[in-house]
Motif scaffolding. Structure first.
Motif, PDB file in Angstrom:
ATOM      1  N   UNK A 277      61.211   6.198  20.039  1.00 44.59           N
ATOM      2  CA  UNK A 277      60.561   6.790  21.201  1.00 44.59           C
ATOM      3  C   UNK A 277      59.056   6.566  21.128  1.00 44.59           C
ATOM      4  N   UNK A 278      58.476   6.107  22.250  1.00 44.95           N
ATOM      5  CA  UNK A 278      57.035   6.086  22.411  1.00 44.95           C
ATOM      6  C   UNK A 278      56.642   7.406  23.063  1.00 44.95           C
ATOM      7  N   UNK A 279      55.846   8.216  22.385  1.00 42.33           N
ATOM      8  CA  UNK A 279      55.556   9.561  22.882  1.00 42.33           C
ATOM      9  C   UNK A 279      54.833   9.568  24.225  1.00 42.33           C
ATOM     10  N   UNK A 280      54.176   8.462  24.577  1.00 42.22           N
ATOM     11  CA  UNK A 280      53.557   8.420  25.889  1.00 42.22           C
ATOM     12  C   UNK A 280      54.593   8.524  27.012  1.00 42.22           C
ATOM     13  N   UNK A 281      55.856   8.245  26.681  1.00 45.91           N
ATOM     14  CA  UNK A 281      56.910   8.351  27.689  1.00 45.91           C
ATOM     15  C   UNK A 281      57.179   9.791  28.107  1.00 45.91           C
ATOM     16  N   UNK A 282      56.842  10.741  27.233  1.00 47.84           N
ATOM     17  CA  UNK A 282      57.001  12.150  27.615  1.00 47.84           C
ATOM     18  C   UNK A 282      55.664  12.786  27.991  1.00 47.84           C
TER      19      UNK A 282
END
Length: 347
Positions: A277-282
């Motif tokens: 997961x790329x945290x920028x996605x959340x």
């Protein structure tokens, strides 16, 4: 102890075979259930093949159990002989922690819930599941199956039904909400039915359009193939809730892009492998990446009543016990519409 016939995996990855197991005598608050039908859940396969870690063998899987009460202990007040009942994924919990007291026994913090199989009960005995003729369960972990539901189509609701109903209710699926269901399998097909019955507008996201006609009949308004890159462009920012029911690892960043601001991506399928997961996605869009287990006993009863009220159960293929190993392979090949259910009279 009572000896009953059952189907068990003798060791990890071994084919299941007919055997006998011992059930305890009925205690003060126990009910003895003649099992009529038992659903085959993908988690049965994960556990029988140790996909989720070390397990207890011999293992009798099965936590989608529908049957009839044939004996009750002297202290039982909830059930009587002849009642149509179900048992799901747990048969006990600590009953004393905050979660248990709040009806969230599935998240018991006082030692964890006791699984219907592949677990050790408070008495130190291994639990054995529903691929068997009978089961003895404390009345507090048994639910009533409404008369409007046939036992065979009700059985899968005890896991697949509550696993999808609980998060849909928790994240407020209903009128005005856009809900996507990832995968149209054992969980997904019931998730579509429930989300539609709750009043949401439902979209199925599946690898291909092979099951599109089925998805629309089950209550979906839209059906898209995730193998088509245009799907993710067309649906960007579309959904309030995405319910992932698949056991394969997904590209989470791509799916999170489909959420509206404050949307939630909820996992109920449990892949054996870690996911990236790329945290920028959340961070972008204040999105939620969440998971959900089953539901508590009270919520499971609520779900069964809801399904009966709306006139549906699972879509099933009824099989004999001798077909269990073949059914496992077909589940892994996504070759079932949509839940195998064992006629336990054939054990």
């Amino acid at each position: 102890m009572t000896t009953v016939a059952a189907y068990a995996a003798p060791s990890a990855k071994a084919p299941l075979e007919r055997t006998t197991i011992e059930r305890r005598q009925v205690r003060e608050f126990d009910v003895l259930i003649d099992i009529k039908f038992a659903g085959i859940c993908h988690s049965d396969i994960h556990q029988a093949r140790e996909g989720w870690g070390e397990a207890i063998f011999p293992m009798v899987p099965g936590h989608e159990i529908a049957g009839v009460v044939t004996e009750v202990g002297p202290g039982v007040t909830r059930f009587a002989v002849g009642d149509r009942v179900g048992v799901g994924c747990m048969v006990d919990s600590c009953r004393e922690c905050d979660n248990c007291k709040a009806g969230l026994e599935q998240y018991c913090t006082g030692g964890g819930m006791v699984g219907t199989y592949n677990a050790v009960g408070k008495d130190g005995e291994t639990t054995y599941g529903g691929y068997a003729e009978k089961i003895v369960v404390d009345e507090n972990y048994v639910v009533r199956i409404p008369e409007g539901l046939a036992l065979d189509v009700a059985a899968p609701l005890l896991c697949a039904g509550i696993t999808t109903y609980s998060p849909l209710k928790h994240w407020n699926a209903g009128p005005g909400k856009q809900v996507a269901v990832v995968g149209l399998g054992g969980l997904g097909h019931i998730g579509v039915k429930i989300a539609h019955a709750l009043g949401a507008e439902v979209t199925v996201l599946s690898q291909s359009l092979r099951k599109k006609d089925d998805g629309l009949k089950l209550g979906a308004a839209h059906y898209y193939a995730t193998s088509d890159p245009e799907t993710f462009k067309e649906l960007a920012g579309s959904f309030d809730i995405i319910l992932s029911t698949v056991s394969a690892p997904l590209g989470l960043d791509a799916y999170l892009s489909l959420l509206k601001t404050d949307g939630a991506f909820v996992n109920v399928g449990a892949p054996e492998e870690p996911v990236a997961l790329n945290l920028f996605s959340v961070i972008g869009g204040r999105k939620t990446l969440a998971g959900s287990g089953i539901g508590g006993i009270q919520e499971t009863q609520e779900m069964l009543d809801f399904c009966a009220e709306h006139g549906f159960g699972a879509e099933i293929e009824l099989i004999s016990a001798s077909e269990i190993n073949e059914a496992y392979e077909r589940v892994l090949a996504s070759d079932v519409r949509y839940r195998f259910v064992i006629d336990t009279s054939t054990i």
